[in-house]
Design an enzyme around this catalytic site. Structure first.
Site, PDB file in Angstrom:
ATOM      1  N   SER A  88       0.827  -1.193   0.000  1.00 55.47           N
ATOM      2  CA  SER A  88       0.000   0.000   0.000  1.00 55.47           C
ATOM      3  C   SER A  88       0.872   1.257   0.000  1.00 55.47           C
ATOM      4  O   SER A  88       1.658   1.462  -0.922  1.00 55.47           O
ATOM      5  CB  SER A  88      -0.956  -0.068   1.199  1.00 55.47           C
ATOM      6  OG  SER A  88      -1.918   0.937   1.155  1.00 55.47           O
ATOM      7  N   HIS A  99      -2.507  -1.343  -4.111  1.00 54.83           N
ATOM      8  CA  HIS A  99      -3.965  -1.378  -4.200  1.00 54.83           C
ATOM      9  C   HIS A  99      -4.505   0.044  -4.108  1.00 54.83           C
ATOM     10  O   HIS A  99      -3.748   0.991  -3.913  1.00 54.83           O
ATOM     11  CB  HIS A  99      -4.587  -2.298  -3.146  1.00 54.83           C
ATOM     12  CG  HIS A  99      -4.393  -1.850  -1.731  1.00 54.83           C
ATOM     13  ND1 HIS A  99      -4.836  -2.580  -0.658  1.00 54.83           N
ATOM     14  CD2 HIS A  99      -3.809  -0.748  -1.185  1.00 54.83           C
ATOM     15  CE1 HIS A  99      -4.536  -1.951   0.468  1.00 54.83           C
ATOM     16  NE2 HIS A  99      -3.915  -0.836   0.169  1.00 54.83           N
TER      17      HIS A  99
END
Length: 199
Positions: free
Chosen positions: A101, A126
């Protein structure tokens, strides 16, 4: 039993006496910052302060940012990102373990040609996440619009840093997208997989 912050011996230059200091202070003296937890506002403030201090101390010397992080706050991570772009010192990013992330975003944001990973590192990208809780529909809509704006901003930066198209980044970040170190290199998130400290 929890393990506290380790202390290591340190000898002041020109002194014969040693004193014990915490490991993170010792690493910072070697221009090494270790991001080894979730990215929070407090952690981001400390990393930004370290980056600014080390850059003002010697802007010609590189700073090493080791990353083993599950990600965290987008706004906190963007404060680190903006500071990395702002300072004169090269920021060499090195993934050890997991950069997920916001951790992966910061890894990809190091100085071009100096974004590295160890052989068994994992990288995951993501889309940003947000929560709704029990709130009014208009507040939920405002937050959703902000998350979509931030997603577009992050995707544009990742596309620029990796050389991928914005469409590919949008598709790949729609869900958790895990990569090995070699796959992250092929994707453009890092520049090299390293096995020894030759940087």
């Amino acid at each position: 039993m929890p393990l506290g912050v380790p202390s290591v011996p340190y000898r002041l230059p020109g002194s014969q006496y040693e004193r014990w200091i915490d490991i993170y202070t010792r690493l910072s003296q070697e221009r090494i910052i270790f991001l080894g937890q979730e990215v929070t506002d407090g952690l981001a403030n400390r990393i930004v302060a370290f980056l600014l201090y080390l850059d003002s101390e010697d802007p010609g010397k590189p700073i090493y940012l080791y990353i083993n992080s599950p990600g965290g706050s987008v706004t906190a991570g963007m404060a680190i990102y903006d500071t990395m772009q702002y300072i004169k010192s090269d920021v060499i990013t090195i993934c050890v373990g997991l950069a997920a992330s916001m951790g992966a975003f910061l890894l990809a944001s190091g100085t071009p040609g100096k974004r590295l990973a160890l052989p068994h590192a994992r990288i995951m990208i993501h889309q940003p996440m947000g929560g709704t809780g029990r709130r009014q529909a208009t507040d939920i809509q405002i937050e959703a619009n902000e998350i979509l704006r931030i997603r577009q901003q992050l995707n544009e930066i990742l596309a620029h840093k990796t050389g991928q198209t914005i469409e590919k980044i949008q598709k790949d970040t729609d869900r958790d997208y895990y990569m090995s170190a070699e796959e992250a290199q092929a994707y453009g998130l890092i520049d090299k997989v390293i096995e020894d400290r030759t940087i």
